[in-house]
Design a protein around this motif. Sequence first.
Motif, PDB file in Angstrom:
ATOM      1  N   LEU A 123       0.896  -1.369  -0.472  1.00  0.00           N
ATOM      2  CA  LEU A 123      -0.222   0.292  -0.102  1.00  0.00           C
ATOM      3  C   LEU A 123       0.715   1.510   0.298  1.00  0.00           C
ATOM      4  O   LEU A 123       1.017   2.438  -0.460  1.00  0.00           O
ATOM      5  CB  LEU A 123      -0.645  -0.021   1.331  1.00  0.00           C
ATOM      6  CG  LEU A 123      -2.173   1.300   1.709  1.00  0.00           C
ATOM      7  CD1 LEU A 123      -2.932   1.349  -0.260  1.00  0.00           C
ATOM      8  CD2 LEU A 123      -2.827   1.056   2.361  1.00  0.00           C
ATOM      9  N   TRP A 124       2.093   0.946   0.997  1.00  0.00           N
ATOM     10  CA  TRP A 124       2.950   2.582   0.934  1.00  0.00           C
ATOM     11  C   TRP A 124       3.232   2.613  -0.770  1.00  0.00           C
ATOM     12  O   TRP A 124       3.333   3.964  -1.088  1.00  0.00           O
ATOM     13  CB  TRP A 124       4.032   2.541   1.945  1.00  0.00           C
ATOM     14  CG  TRP A 124       3.904   3.041   3.376  1.00  0.00           C
ATOM     15  CD1 TRP A 124       3.720   2.024   3.893  1.00  0.00           C
ATOM     16  CD2 TRP A 124       3.447   4.405   3.740  1.00  0.00           C
ATOM     17  NE1 TRP A 124       4.214   2.238   5.250  1.00  0.00           N
ATOM     18  CE2 TRP A 124       3.675   4.275   4.808  1.00  0.00           C
ATOM     19  CE3 TRP A 124       3.895   5.459   2.793  1.00  0.00           C
ATOM     20  CZ2 TRP A 124       3.725   5.251   5.791  1.00  0.00           C
ATOM     21  CZ3 TRP A 124       3.638   6.170   3.760  1.00  0.00           C
ATOM     22  CH2 TRP A 124       3.587   6.828   5.137  1.00  0.00           C
ATOM     23  N   SER A 125       3.374   2.050  -1.284  1.00  0.00           N
ATOM     24  CA  SER A 125       4.209   1.591  -2.249  1.00  0.00           C
ATOM     25  C   SER A 125       3.225   1.982  -3.801  1.00  0.00           C
ATOM     26  O   SER A 125       3.395   3.396  -4.573  1.00  0.00           O
ATOM     27  CB  SER A 125       4.858   0.432  -3.435  1.00  0.00           C
ATOM     28  OG  SER A 125       6.039  -0.234  -2.589  1.00  0.00           O
ATOM     29  N   VAL A 126       2.142   2.018  -3.546  1.00  0.00           N
ATOM     30  CA  VAL A 126       1.047   2.641  -4.315  1.00  0.00           C
ATOM     31  C   VAL A 126       0.741   3.639  -3.785  1.00  0.00           C
ATOM     32  O   VAL A 126       0.388   4.779  -4.867  1.00  0.00           O
ATOM     33  CB  VAL A 126      -0.262   1.464  -4.702  1.00  0.00           C
ATOM     34  CG1 VAL A 126      -1.421   1.937  -5.020  1.00  0.00           C
ATOM     35  CG2 VAL A 126      -0.128  -0.170  -4.118  1.00  0.00           C
ATOM     36  N   GLY A 141      -0.827   4.821 -15.230  1.00  0.00           N
ATOM     37  CA  GLY A 141      -1.687   4.229 -15.270  1.00  0.00           C
ATOM     38  C   GLY A 141      -1.982   3.038 -15.473  1.00  0.00           C
ATOM     39  O   GLY A 141      -2.851   2.568 -15.161  1.00  0.00           O
ATOM     40  N   ILE A 142      -0.793   2.426 -16.353  1.00  0.00           N
ATOM     41  CA  ILE A 142      -0.745   1.433 -16.661  1.00  0.00           C
ATOM     42  C   ILE A 142      -0.431   0.360 -15.145  1.00  0.00           C
ATOM     43  O   ILE A 142      -0.950  -0.330 -15.415  1.00  0.00           O
ATOM     44  CB  ILE A 142      -0.245   0.851 -17.684  1.00  0.00           C
ATOM     45  CG1 ILE A 142      -0.630   2.000 -19.080  1.00  0.00           C
ATOM     46  CG2 ILE A 142       0.045  -0.429 -18.324  1.00  0.00           C
ATOM     47  CD1 ILE A 142       0.481   2.302 -20.035  1.00  0.00           C
ATOM     48  N   ILE A 143       0.544   0.508 -14.953  1.00  0.00           N
ATOM     49  CA  ILE A 143       1.150   0.299 -13.507  1.00  0.00           C
ATOM     50  C   ILE A 143      -0.110  -0.104 -12.666  1.00  0.00           C
ATOM     51  O   ILE A 143      -0.363  -1.198 -11.810  1.00  0.00           O
ATOM     52  CB  ILE A 143       2.085   0.581 -13.139  1.00  0.00           C
ATOM     53  CG1 ILE A 143       3.746   0.313 -14.380  1.00  0.00           C
ATOM     54  CG2 ILE A 143       2.664  -0.432 -12.038  1.00  0.00           C
ATOM     55  CD1 ILE A 143       4.455   0.954 -13.731  1.00  0.00           C
ATOM     56  N   ALA A 144      -0.306   0.949 -12.019  1.00  0.00           N
ATOM     57  CA  ALA A 144      -2.209   0.946 -11.546  1.00  0.00           C
ATOM     58  C   ALA A 144      -2.331  -0.174 -11.352  1.00  0.00           C
ATOM     59  O   ALA A 144      -3.489  -0.984 -10.949  1.00  0.00           O
ATOM     60  CB  ALA A 144      -2.825   2.629 -11.076  1.00  0.00           C
ATOM     61  N   GLY A 184       1.487  11.594  -9.873  1.00  0.00           N
ATOM     62  CA  GLY A 184       0.310  12.633 -10.376  1.00  0.00           C
ATOM     63  C   GLY A 184       0.394  14.190  -9.549  1.00  0.00           C
ATOM     64  O   GLY A 184       0.760  15.252 -10.289  1.00  0.00           O
ATOM     65  N   GLN A 185       1.602  13.775  -8.882  1.00  0.00           N
ATOM     66  CA  GLN A 185       2.554  15.765  -8.754  1.00  0.00           C
ATOM     67  C   GLN A 185       3.558  15.937  -9.816  1.00  0.00           C
ATOM     68  O   GLN A 185       3.773  16.928  -9.683  1.00  0.00           O
ATOM     69  CB  GLN A 185       3.540  15.781  -7.252  1.00  0.00           C
ATOM     70  CG  GLN A 185       2.056  15.311  -5.973  1.00  0.00           C
ATOM     71  CD  GLN A 185       1.092  16.475  -6.019  1.00  0.00           C
ATOM     72  OE1 GLN A 185       1.719  17.524  -6.186  1.00  0.00           O
ATOM     73  NE2 GLN A 185      -0.127  15.616  -5.425  1.00  0.00           N
ATOM     74  N   PHE A 186       3.720  15.439 -10.269  1.00  0.00           N
ATOM     75  CA  PHE A 186       4.928  15.585 -11.715  1.00  0.00           C
ATOM     76  C   PHE A 186       3.846  16.434 -12.439  1.00  0.00           C
ATOM     77  O   PHE A 186       3.675  17.246 -13.171  1.00  0.00           O
ATOM     78  CB  PHE A 186       4.719  14.164 -12.356  1.00  0.00           C
ATOM     79  CG  PHE A 186       6.569  13.313 -11.905  1.00  0.00           C
ATOM     80  CD1 PHE A 186       7.350  14.608 -11.378  1.00  0.00           C
ATOM     81  CD2 PHE A 186       6.821  12.766 -12.361  1.00  0.00           C
ATOM     82  CE1 PHE A 186       8.673  13.857 -10.881  1.00  0.00           C
ATOM     83  CE2 PHE A 186       7.567  11.461 -11.710  1.00  0.00           C
ATOM     84  CZ  PHE A 186       8.615  12.502 -10.682  1.00  0.00           C
ATOM     85  N   ALA A 187       2.424  15.514 -13.321  1.00  0.00           N
ATOM     86  CA  ALA A 187       1.708  17.019 -13.465  1.00  0.00           C
ATOM     87  C   ALA A 187       0.735  17.569 -12.679  1.00  0.00           C
ATOM     88  O   ALA A 187       0.895  18.985 -13.896  1.00  0.00           O
ATOM     89  CB  ALA A 187       0.525  15.353 -13.620  1.00  0.00           C
ATOM     90  N   VAL A 235       2.471   5.926  -3.317  1.00  0.00           N
ATOM     91  CA  VAL A 235       3.886   6.825  -3.285  1.00  0.00           C
ATOM     92  C   VAL A 235       3.857   6.713  -4.592  1.00  0.00           C
ATOM     93  O   VAL A 235       3.643   7.762  -5.398  1.00  0.00           O
ATOM     94  CB  VAL A 235       5.039   6.646  -3.159  1.00  0.00           C
ATOM     95  CG1 VAL A 235       6.580   7.171  -3.054  1.00  0.00           C
ATOM     96  CG2 VAL A 235       5.308   6.571  -1.262  1.00  0.00           C
ATOM     97  N   LEU A 236       3.702   5.752  -5.371  1.00  0.00           N
ATOM     98  CA  LEU A 236       3.769   5.654  -7.308  1.00  0.00           C
ATOM     99  C   LEU A 236       3.013   6.672  -7.478  1.00  0.00           C
ATOM    100  O   LEU A 236       2.772   7.265  -7.974  1.00  0.00           O
ATOM    101  CB  LEU A 236       3.712   4.154  -7.378  1.00  0.00           C
ATOM    102  CG  LEU A 236       3.437   4.329  -8.853  1.00  0.00           C
ATOM    103  CD1 LEU A 236       4.820   5.054  -9.569  1.00  0.00           C
ATOM    104  CD2 LEU A 236       3.296   2.374  -9.331  1.00  0.00           C
TER     105      LEU A 236
END
Length: 436
Positions: free
Chosen positions: A11-14, A197-200, A22-25, A16-17
Amino acid sequence: MKTRAGIGARLWSVLVLLGLAGQFAWTIENMYFNVFLYNTISGDPGYVAAMVAASAVVATLTTLLMGVVSDRTGKRKPFICGGYLLWGLSTMAFGLVTVENAAVLFPSANAIAVAAMMVIGLDCVMTFFGSTANDAAFNAYVTDVVPNNRRGKVESVLSILPLLSMLIIFGLFDGMTQAGQWREFFFIFGISVIATGIIALFVLEEAPIQPERKPFLSQLVYGFRPSVVREHKGLYLSLAAMCVFSVAVQVFFPYLIIYMQHYLKLDAYAIVLGVVLIVASLVSVIGGRFIDRVGKLRFALPAALIMLAGLVAMFFTRQMLPVILAGMVMMSGYMLLTSALMAQIRDLTPADKAGHFQGVRMVFSVMLPMLIGPAIGAWVIKGNAATYVDLGQTKTVPTPGIFLAAAAVLLLTAIPLWGLARCEKKTAETKEESAC
């Protein structure tokens, strides 16, 4: 509300990822679209204020609507994954907007004005997808799955992701924008959001929530009913504090890079921001360990005072080292206050309406601040005589007054914090859970 003891590594990994991508965007939307518009389209700060305001309205309405939709479906994952894919595509599209292209498409119109409106319109489209994925679905997901006794710690980590994204972008990619490689810049980060989005799709586990079955309109307006406000006074006082604080941030934040470039003449502003962001991130992570122990509300006032001191210092500093020191104080206070208020808001959010209340939160933390703050900043900027000419255009330069104006607004945060303190004191004295 969740009261589990902790959260796992997956869950931590999800978190943060998804949070970092999202913060990049959002970093590009909140800071670089402003610079892109100012440097390549028009130097009129009114366009920047208009773009910030328009995207704020779209973000709020989108989050309110799509948060309710996700509550009704009982699912967050489709909105997160699909939203990230479309969010990335719309970010890439900015690389195609130029004054020359606008002149070709609308030969009889003012090419600069048309290009500026194209940027503003595309920003609204991008914001719709981003707010669906991040503001509505992802933030509701965090509320769904993170237990109360870990929210301060989680928020301290999530709150440094905007700074981490800025650090990465400023440190590794800012040179592309200075060289005019905007298309490549937008493509890189658009692709990174799409990839997330694909990884998620494969790693994100659906939140354990039940679908809402109440009438749609009733759900949509629920958080704006006077009876609901009275029932959840503590939540709305916390949202009011977030609103005033966020207005203060928006007075200066959209103009920060432009200020460093054209007023302070700091060619190495990426280094300044990098050092400031690293220190502020460390302070936030360390401070997050104490938020849950000390209490969110007790932590908020000192954090606000730290930010206030930094804003005042920014007003007086001009050289690189003093600006770095003042920036460290300002951004550390900003991060600590963000963590405390967001954790407080999550604690007080009704567990069965996490999606809906993301829209209510956006009214207070995004729409109103981004309508009011940049307008105050633009008013302060236009009230000075600092200008320069670039490619035949006279451009108005942001001045230190934006920090003093932000400090004045930040002082008003004391009013809702005082109300919240009284509310919690009454709750403790009467031992009535509903008193606040």
